[in-house]
Design a protein around this motif. Sequence first.
Motif, PDB file in Angstrom:
ATOM      1  N   UNK A  62      33.962  -5.920  22.018  1.00 40.12           N
ATOM      2  CA  UNK A  62      32.708  -5.973  21.269  1.00 40.12           C
ATOM      3  C   UNK A  62      31.812  -4.867  21.804  1.00 40.12           C
ATOM      4  N   UNK A  63      31.392  -3.986  20.931  1.00 39.58           N
ATOM      5  CA  UNK A  63      30.574  -2.845  21.350  1.00 39.58           C
ATOM      6  C   UNK A  63      29.221  -2.913  20.646  1.00 39.58           C
ATOM      7  N   UNK A  64      28.184  -3.087  21.429  1.00 39.33           N
ATOM      8  CA  UNK A  64      26.832  -3.115  20.878  1.00 39.33           C
ATOM      9  C   UNK A  64      25.974  -2.106  21.631  1.00 39.33           C
ATOM     10  N   UNK A  65      24.676  -2.116  21.344  1.00 36.62           N
ATOM     11  CA  UNK A  65      23.769  -1.177  22.003  1.00 36.62           C
ATOM     12  C   UNK A  65      22.392  -1.794  22.098  1.00 36.62           C
ATOM     13  N   UNK A  66      21.417  -1.116  21.542  1.00 33.47           N
ATOM     14  CA  UNK A  66      20.055  -1.624  21.598  1.00 33.47           C
ATOM     15  C   UNK A  66      19.879  -2.806  20.637  1.00 33.47           C
ATOM     16  N   UNK A  67      18.886  -3.638  20.924  1.00 29.51           N
ATOM     17  CA  UNK A  67      18.522  -4.764  20.050  1.00 29.51           C
ATOM     18  C   UNK A  67      19.708  -5.680  19.769  1.00 29.51           C
ATOM     19  N   UNK A  68      20.574  -5.850  20.762  1.00 34.17           N
ATOM     20  CA  UNK A  68      21.785  -6.650  20.529  1.00 34.17           C
ATOM     21  C   UNK A  68      21.474  -8.086  20.163  1.00 34.17           C
ATOM     22  N   UNK A  69      20.327  -8.609  20.660  1.00 38.21           N
ATOM     23  CA  UNK A  69      19.987 -10.001  20.340  1.00 38.21           C
ATOM     24  C   UNK A  69      19.687 -10.190  18.861  1.00 38.21           C
ATOM     25  N   UNK A  70      19.270  -9.129  18.188  1.00 41.05           N
ATOM     26  CA  UNK A  70      18.993  -9.220  16.753  1.00 41.05           C
ATOM     27  C   UNK A  70      20.276  -9.297  15.932  1.00 41.05           C
ATOM     28  N   UNK A  71      21.400  -9.027  16.558  1.00 44.40           N
ATOM     29  CA  UNK A  71      22.665  -8.949  15.827  1.00 44.40           C
ATOM     30  C   UNK A  71      23.652 -10.032  16.251  1.00 44.40           C
ATOM     31  N   UNK A  72      23.148 -11.080  16.899  1.00 44.83           N
ATOM     32  CA  UNK A  72      23.988 -12.230  17.217  1.00 44.83           C
ATOM     33  C   UNK A  72      24.065 -13.077  15.947  1.00 44.83           C
ATOM     34  N   UNK A  73      25.140 -12.938  15.204  1.00 43.72           N
ATOM     35  CA  UNK A  73      25.258 -13.613  13.911  1.00 43.72           C
ATOM     36  C   UNK A  73      26.333 -14.694  13.953  1.00 43.72           C
ATOM     37  N   UNK A  74      26.238 -15.616  13.026  1.00 41.99           N
ATOM     38  CA  UNK A  74      27.251 -16.665  12.939  1.00 41.99           C
ATOM     39  C   UNK A  74      28.638 -16.105  12.644  1.00 41.99           C
ATOM     40  N   UNK A  75      28.773 -15.142  11.715  1.00 40.54           N
ATOM     41  CA  UNK A  75      30.111 -14.579  11.485  1.00 40.54           C
ATOM     42  C   UNK A  75      30.703 -13.926  12.734  1.00 40.54           C
ATOM     43  N   UNK A  76      29.874 -13.244  13.523  1.00 34.50           N
ATOM     44  CA  UNK A  76      30.379 -12.605  14.731  1.00 34.50           C
ATOM     45  C   UNK A  76      30.837 -13.649  15.742  1.00 34.50           C
ATOM     46  N   UNK A  77      30.001 -14.652  16.001  1.00 34.93           N
ATOM     47  CA  UNK A  77      30.372 -15.679  16.972  1.00 34.93           C
ATOM     48  C   UNK A  77      31.603 -16.448  16.499  1.00 34.93           C
ATOM     49  N   UNK A  78      31.687 -16.715  15.200  1.00 30.60           N
ATOM     50  CA  UNK A  78      32.853 -17.424  14.665  1.00 30.60           C
ATOM     51  C   UNK A  78      34.124 -16.602  14.843  1.00 30.60           C
ATOM     52  N   UNK A  79      34.017 -15.291  14.602  1.00 29.28           N
ATOM     53  CA  UNK A  79      35.189 -14.424  14.758  1.00 29.28           C
ATOM     54  C   UNK A  79      35.653 -14.394  16.214  1.00 29.28           C
ATOM     55  N   UNK A  80      34.699 -14.300  17.127  1.00 26.95           N
ATOM     56  CA  UNK A  80      35.070 -14.259  18.543  1.00 26.95           C
ATOM     57  C   UNK A  80      35.740 -15.566  18.965  1.00 26.95           C
ATOM     58  N   UNK A  81      35.198 -16.682  18.532  1.00 28.61           N
ATOM     59  CA  UNK A  81      35.793 -17.971  18.907  1.00 28.61           C
ATOM     60  C   UNK A  81      37.157 -18.158  18.258  1.00 28.61           C
ATOM     61  N   UNK A  82      37.315 -17.665  17.059  1.00 21.28           N
ATOM     62  CA  UNK A  82      38.616 -17.733  16.390  1.00 21.28           C
ATOM     63  C   UNK A  82      39.656 -16.901  17.141  1.00 21.28           C
ATOM     64  N   UNK A  83      39.254 -15.706  17.583  1.00 20.87           N
ATOM     65  CA  UNK A  83      40.188 -14.859  18.312  1.00 20.87           C
ATOM     66  C   UNK A  83      40.507 -15.439  19.687  1.00 20.87           C
ATOM     67  N   UNK A  84      39.525 -16.082  20.303  1.00 23.05           N
ATOM     68  CA  UNK A  84      39.813 -16.724  21.583  1.00 23.05           C
ATOM     69  C   UNK A  84      40.849 -17.829  21.395  1.00 23.05           C
ATOM     70  N   UNK A  85      40.748 -18.575  20.292  1.00 25.34           N
ATOM     71  CA  UNK A  85      41.729 -19.627  20.006  1.00 25.34           C
ATOM     72  C   UNK A  85      43.119 -19.037  19.775  1.00 25.34           C
ATOM     73  N   UNK A  86      43.159 -17.800  19.292  1.00 27.36           N
ATOM     74  CA  UNK A  86      44.441 -17.114  19.091  1.00 27.36           C
ATOM     75  C   UNK A  86      44.948 -16.477  20.384  1.00 27.36           C
ATOM     76  N   UNK A  87      44.200 -16.667  21.463  1.00 20.55           N
ATOM     77  CA  UNK A  87      44.531 -16.145  22.805  1.00 20.55           C
ATOM     78  C   UNK A  87      44.531 -14.618  22.811  1.00 20.55           C
ATOM     79  N   UNK A  88      43.678 -14.027  22.009  1.00 21.53           N
ATOM     80  CA  UNK A  88      43.491 -12.577  22.055  1.00 21.53           C
ATOM     81  C   UNK A  88      42.572 -12.236  23.216  1.00 21.53           C
TER      82      UNK A  88
END
Length: 316
Positions: free
Chosen positions: A76-102
């Motif tokens: 995951x590569x972010x930069x400035x204002x990263x807190x403004x870009x914490x979205x549900x689709x992003x968190x869901x994708x990360x949790x889905x990939x963690x479940x896939x053991x990526x």
Amino acid sequence: MTRPQHFCFILVPEFSHLAFSCAVEPLRIANWVSGEELYRWSFASEDGAQAVCSNGSVTLVHGGLADLPKCDQIFVLSGIHMRDHVSRPLLAALRRERARVTAIGALCSGAWLLAEAGFLNGMQAAIHWEYHDAFMEAFPDVNLVRSVFVADEKHMTASGGTATADLMLHLIERDHGQDLSIAVADQMVYNAVRNATADQRVSLQSRNGMRNAHLAKAIQIMADRINDPISPAVIAEQIGISTRQLERLFGKYLNASPKKYFMELRLDRARNLLLQTESSVTDVAFACGFESPGHFSRVYRAAFGVTPMQQRSRLD
């Protein structure tokens, strides 16, 4: 020939272009120098079409978050204002990939997003130094370190900028040997490769042209005690010199008294917390060692020309 490793980079809006280049180019150069396809890479963003970095450049991506490719490593590569870009689709994708053991890591301010997802609790992590104060307040269960990168945890993190290149060179060495890593660094004309234990910011000695161990130790003690300040006399005693010697060192090298320098450290920390977190003024005051919000407000206004509340209102 071994199967090439596939790295997928999730590009968050306003991501760091410097960190992006430092992540991808070592992989490209490793392929070129070795004459083999050791690495593949792809880019993803929330809209699945493009990602705009903090300098305004637009990068086309290969897909969206709902259809991330099967890969060996996600960053995951972010930069400035990263807190403004914490979205549900992003968190869901990360949790889905963690479940896939990526394997999932983060670059620059990306550690903030992994921490928001709850991935980093109890682990060491690195993030760009500018976000240290806010990160420690927001995620006390994460062991934030000042290293340029952390590679020996479940989730790798790099602090951004050229630290991203350091991490990639580390991975190239781990997977394909030191000779290739050195060859890639040579092609990058990068002769200051750092290991994971290197501090992000240039050392106090280098910044000030000093080699005085007593002064460096005194400042480290101050940095560690911002929320619970101690007197210059106690600091001097801890490092084994007299208070007068300590005063002379600060005057010679920093043109300030120990007391004034310590206060500046505390006020800088307070300003970062006001600008980067939602902590109340009272909480910021106590976190920076002030006995009351009123005292904090008076000292802050004398230093910056605005009260803590006025400082925060400028963000609105």
